[in-house]
Design a protein around this motif. Structure first.
Motif, PDB file in Angstrom:
ATOM      1  N   LEU A  98      65.155  97.171  67.059  1.00  0.00           N
ATOM      2  CA  LEU A  98      65.425  97.884  67.723  1.00  0.00           C
ATOM      3  C   LEU A  98      63.864  99.211  66.873  1.00  0.00           C
ATOM      4  CD1 LEU A  98      66.101  98.813  70.293  1.00  0.00           C
ATOM      5  CD2 LEU A  98      67.866 100.659  68.900  1.00  0.00           C
ATOM      6  N   VAL A  99      64.072 100.344  66.712  1.00  0.00           N
ATOM      7  CA  VAL A  99      62.852 101.001  66.215  1.00  0.00           C
ATOM      8  C   VAL A  99      61.892  99.980  65.998  1.00  0.00           C
ATOM      9  CG1 VAL A  99      62.031 102.300  64.563  1.00  0.00           C
ATOM     10  CG2 VAL A  99      64.251 102.249  64.888  1.00  0.00           C
ATOM     11  N   THR A 100      61.045  98.730  64.909  1.00  0.00           N
ATOM     12  CA  THR A 100      60.038  98.517  64.939  1.00  0.00           C
ATOM     13  C   THR A 100      59.321  97.576  65.720  1.00  0.00           C
ATOM     14  OG1 THR A 100      60.889  96.116  63.951  1.00  0.00           O
ATOM     15  CG2 THR A 100      60.435  98.384  62.913  1.00  0.00           C
ATOM     16  N   GLY A 101      60.631  96.385  67.211  1.00  0.00           N
ATOM     17  CA  GLY A 101      60.182  96.368  68.510  1.00  0.00           C
ATOM     18  C   GLY A 101      59.399  94.655  67.658  1.00  0.00           C
ATOM     19  N   ARG A 102      60.081  94.767  66.586  1.00  0.00           N
ATOM     20  CA  ARG A 102      59.555  92.752  66.452  1.00  0.00           C
ATOM     21  C   ARG A 102      61.041  91.718  65.733  1.00  0.00           C
ATOM     22  NH1 ARG A 102      55.411  93.217  61.589  1.00  0.00           N
ATOM     23  NH2 ARG A 102      56.230  90.989  61.403  1.00  0.00           N
ATOM     24  N   THR A 103      60.835  91.117  66.199  1.00  0.00           N
ATOM     25  CA  THR A 103      61.484  89.848  66.240  1.00  0.00           C
ATOM     26  C   THR A 103      62.705  89.950  65.410  1.00  0.00           C
ATOM     27  OG1 THR A 103      60.170  88.258  67.645  1.00  0.00           O
ATOM     28  CG2 THR A 103      62.671  87.331  66.109  1.00  0.00           C
ATOM     29  N   ALA A 104      63.690  89.865  65.268  1.00  0.00           N
ATOM     30  CA  ALA A 104      64.764  89.994  64.151  1.00  0.00           C
ATOM     31  C   ALA A 104      65.380  88.542  63.597  1.00  0.00           C
ATOM     32  CB  ALA A 104      66.107  90.529  64.579  1.00  0.00           C
ATOM     33  N   VAL A 105      64.694  87.831  62.565  1.00  0.00           N
ATOM     34  CA  VAL A 105      64.624  86.646  62.334  1.00  0.00           C
ATOM     35  C   VAL A 105      66.479  86.614  61.261  1.00  0.00           C
ATOM     36  CG1 VAL A 105      64.230  84.026  61.428  1.00  0.00           C
ATOM     37  CG2 VAL A 105      62.672  85.058  61.970  1.00  0.00           C
ATOM     38  N   MET A 106      67.053  86.802  61.566  1.00  0.00           N
ATOM     39  CA  MET A 106      68.363  86.094  61.312  1.00  0.00           C
ATOM     40  C   MET A 106      68.641  85.238  59.927  1.00  0.00           C
ATOM     41  SD  MET A 106      69.459  90.123  62.168  1.00  0.00           S
ATOM     42  CE  MET A 106      69.442  90.703  63.521  1.00  0.00           C
ATOM     43  N   ASP A 107      68.763  85.471  58.689  1.00  0.00           N
ATOM     44  CA  ASP A 107      69.259  84.730  57.761  1.00  0.00           C
ATOM     45  C   ASP A 107      71.427  85.322  57.958  1.00  0.00           C
ATOM     46  OD1 ASP A 107      70.168  83.019  55.472  1.00  0.00           O
ATOM     47  OD2 ASP A 107      69.052  84.169  54.355  1.00  0.00           O
ATOM     48  N   ARG A 108      71.308  84.269  58.598  1.00  0.00           N
ATOM     49  CA  ARG A 108      73.253  83.992  58.832  1.00  0.00           C
ATOM     50  C   ARG A 108      73.353  85.273  60.180  1.00  0.00           C
ATOM     51  NH1 ARG A 108      72.407  84.794  54.029  1.00  0.00           N
ATOM     52  NH2 ARG A 108      73.143  82.786  52.107  1.00  0.00           N
ATOM     53  N   TYR A 109      74.457  85.002  60.893  1.00  0.00           N
ATOM     54  CA  TYR A 109      74.660  86.581  61.737  1.00  0.00           C
ATOM     55  C   TYR A 109      76.537  85.990  62.025  1.00  0.00           C
ATOM     56  CZ  TYR A 109      74.091  88.965  65.614  1.00  0.00           C
ATOM     57  OH  TYR A 109      73.998  90.617  67.006  1.00  0.00           O
ATOM     58  N   ALA A 110      76.563  86.227  63.181  1.00  0.00           N
ATOM     59  CA  ALA A 110      78.668  86.514  63.055  1.00  0.00           C
ATOM     60  C   ALA A 110      79.447  85.250  62.891  1.00  0.00           C
ATOM     61  CB  ALA A 110      78.999  87.791  64.600  1.00  0.00           C
ATOM     62  N   ALA A 111      78.751  83.869  63.598  1.00  0.00           N
ATOM     63  CA  ALA A 111      79.286  83.033  64.026  1.00  0.00           C
ATOM     64  C   ALA A 111      79.224  82.677  62.591  1.00  0.00           C
ATOM     65  CB  ALA A 111      78.551  81.830  64.454  1.00  0.00           C
ATOM     66  N   CYS A 112      79.129  82.979  61.225  1.00  0.00           N
ATOM     67  CA  CYS A 112      79.301  82.774  59.965  1.00  0.00           C
ATOM     68  C   CYS A 112      80.186  83.398  59.482  1.00  0.00           C
ATOM     69  CB  CYS A 112      77.484  82.756  58.677  1.00  0.00           C
ATOM     70  SG  CYS A 112      76.364  82.541  59.209  1.00  0.00           S
ATOM     71  N   GLN A 113      80.461  84.279  59.646  1.00  0.00           N
ATOM     72  CA  GLN A 113      81.805  84.566  59.458  1.00  0.00           C
ATOM     73  C   GLN A 113      83.017  84.114  60.287  1.00  0.00           C
ATOM     74  OE1 GLN A 113      81.927  87.085  57.050  1.00  0.00           O
ATOM     75  NE2 GLN A 113      83.882  86.927  57.144  1.00  0.00           N
ATOM     76  N   TYR A 114      82.704  84.365  61.950  1.00  0.00           N
ATOM     77  CA  TYR A 114      84.465  83.052  62.020  1.00  0.00           C
ATOM     78  C   TYR A 114      84.226  81.567  61.129  1.00  0.00           C
ATOM     79  CZ  TYR A 114      82.137  86.681  65.402  1.00  0.00           C
ATOM     80  OH  TYR A 114      82.082  87.440  66.374  1.00  0.00           O
ATOM     81  N   ALA A 115      83.428  81.714  60.921  1.00  0.00           N
ATOM     82  CA  ALA A 115      83.617  80.168  60.174  1.00  0.00           C
ATOM     83  C   ALA A 115      84.040  80.260  58.673  1.00  0.00           C
ATOM     84  CB  ALA A 115      81.477  79.488  59.734  1.00  0.00           C
ATOM     85  N   SER A 116      83.778  81.299  58.091  1.00  0.00           N
ATOM     86  CA  SER A 116      84.091  81.665  56.456  1.00  0.00           C
ATOM     87  C   SER A 116      85.460  81.726  57.084  1.00  0.00           C
ATOM     88  CB  SER A 116      83.218  83.230  55.898  1.00  0.00           C
ATOM     89  OG  SER A 116      83.801  83.229  55.003  1.00  0.00           O
ATOM     90  N   ILE A 117      85.829  82.578  57.425  1.00  0.00           N
ATOM     91  CA  ILE A 117      87.117  83.478  57.761  1.00  0.00           C
ATOM     92  C   ILE A 117      88.214  81.532  57.989  1.00  0.00           C
ATOM     93  CG2 ILE A 117      89.211  84.368  59.576  1.00  0.00           C
ATOM     94  CD1 ILE A 117      87.083  86.465  59.649  1.00  0.00           C
ATOM     95  N   ARG A 118      87.485  80.972  58.948  1.00  0.00           N
ATOM     96  CA  ARG A 118      88.313  79.786  59.328  1.00  0.00           C
ATOM     97  C   ARG A 118      88.132  79.029  58.210  1.00  0.00           C
ATOM     98  NH1 ARG A 118      87.673  77.784  65.201  1.00  0.00           N
ATOM     99  NH2 ARG A 118      87.673  79.348  66.079  1.00  0.00           N
ATOM    100  N   ALA A 119      87.334  78.570  56.983  1.00  0.00           N
ATOM    101  CA  ALA A 119      87.325  77.586  56.224  1.00  0.00           C
ATOM    102  C   ALA A 119      88.770  78.291  55.389  1.00  0.00           C
ATOM    103  CB  ALA A 119      86.257  77.316  55.634  1.00  0.00           C
ATOM    104  N   HIS A 120      88.725  79.515  55.313  1.00  0.00           N
ATOM    105  CA  HIS A 120      89.010  80.145  53.937  1.00  0.00           C
ATOM    106  C   HIS A 120      90.932  79.342  54.615  1.00  0.00           C
ATOM    107  CE1 HIS A 120      86.053  82.298  52.207  1.00  0.00           C
ATOM    108  NE2 HIS A 120      87.076  81.580  51.246  1.00  0.00           N
ATOM    109  N   GLY A 121      91.398  79.119  55.546  1.00  0.00           N
ATOM    110  CA  GLY A 121      92.256  79.358  56.739  1.00  0.00           C
ATOM    111  C   GLY A 121      92.933  80.517  56.529  1.00  0.00           C
ATOM    112  N   GLY A 122      92.275  81.968  57.169  1.00  0.00           N
ATOM    113  CA  GLY A 122      92.973  83.148  57.161  1.00  0.00           C
ATOM    114  C   GLY A 122      92.173  82.881  58.751  1.00  0.00           C
ATOM    115  N   GLN A 123      92.958  83.108  59.634  1.00  0.00           N
ATOM    116  CA  GLN A 123      92.654  82.464  61.024  1.00  0.00           C
ATOM    117  C   GLN A 123      92.905  84.103  61.325  1.00  0.00           C
ATOM    118  OE1 GLN A 123      93.446  79.746  59.780  1.00  0.00           O
ATOM    119  NE2 GLN A 123      92.363  78.505  60.395  1.00  0.00           N
TER     120      GLN A 123
END
Length: 236
Positions: A98-123
């Motif tokens: 937001l501050v720099t106006g540059r494109t953010a290339v995200m190495d992982r995002y929210a979906a990674c956390q949801y998948a981690s939770i499911r893989a751990h069986g912590g629904q």
């Protein structure tokens, strides 16, 4: 069937693109490459590593004589720490964008956390995580790097900095495919060399890489898991 994003009209700004997938899928390598390629193409971009601290916790656990983070702080403790650290990392990345106006290339995002939770069986944790991560806007493009768990395992063993079991990698791959967001992911075959995977990614981003050949409609077969192959899908 995966479809190229070439169907989108205009040259809207690419505010954020996220690369997700299991460990060993090549997220970090491809996110760095994509940030560099976008910048070279006239779309200034910055790489952001939105880690959840799992690798760091693993090193701490081994120093304390425990085989993995879950044995150190328990499943619920691991998911809580991971969710908070990733939330903070994503918040800082979006603020920087937001501050720099540059494109953010995200190495992982929210979906990674949801998948981690499911893989751990912590629904039960997923509902809490989604409530907390709801404040973040969805990236313009989310690319799922689909890799065979056996290939991911070989890559992790070669790099020698950490270790993941085949059971975990297979569970994580299945978790990504069961997320409700899966239909909106651009699924890219990540089983090839880094150069091949980079070309496949750019072919799905022809709006920002107009010189790239468009992606073939059948270029992204997902890896087989416990539930067998699943047809690749992409954001319309």
């Amino acid at each position: 069937m995966a479809r190229s994003l070439r169907v989108r009209r205009g040259r809207a700004r690419l505010r954020a693109v996220a690369l997700i997938g299991i460990d060993g899928s090549g997220k970090t390598t491809q996110a760095h490459r994509l940030a560099e390629a976008l910048t070279a193409a006239g779309h200034p971009a910055t790489y952001h590593r939105n880690a959840g601290g799992r690798r760091w916790l693993g090193r701490v656990a081994q120093r304390l004589g425990r085989p993995d983070p879950q044995r150190l702080i328990g499943r619920d403790g691991l998911l809580a720490v991971e969710s908070v650290l990733r939330w903070l990392a994503i918040a800082l990345a979006l603020l920087s964008c937001l501050v720099t106006g540059r494109t953010a290339v995200m190495d992982r995002y929210a979906a990674c956390q949801y998948a981690s939770i499911r893989a751990h069986g912590g629904q039960r944790w997923e509902r809490l995580a989604r409530a907390g991560y709801r404040v973040f806007p969805a990236p313009r493009v989310t690319i799922l790097l689909a890799v065979d768990p056996a290939e991911a395992y070989r890559r992790i063993e070669r790099r020698g900095t950490d270790h993941e079991s085949m059971r975990w990698l297979t569970a994580a791959a299945t978790a990504y495919r069961t997320l409700p967001e899966y239909a909106g992911f651009v699924v890219v075959d990540a089983n090839g060399s880094p150069e091949e995977v980079s070309r496949r990614i750019r072919a799905h981003l022809t709006e920002w890489f107009p010189g790239e050949p468009p992606a073939a409609t059948d270029s992204a077969p997902p890896p087989a898991g416990r539930d067998g192959p699943v047809a690749a899908q992409a954001r319309p």
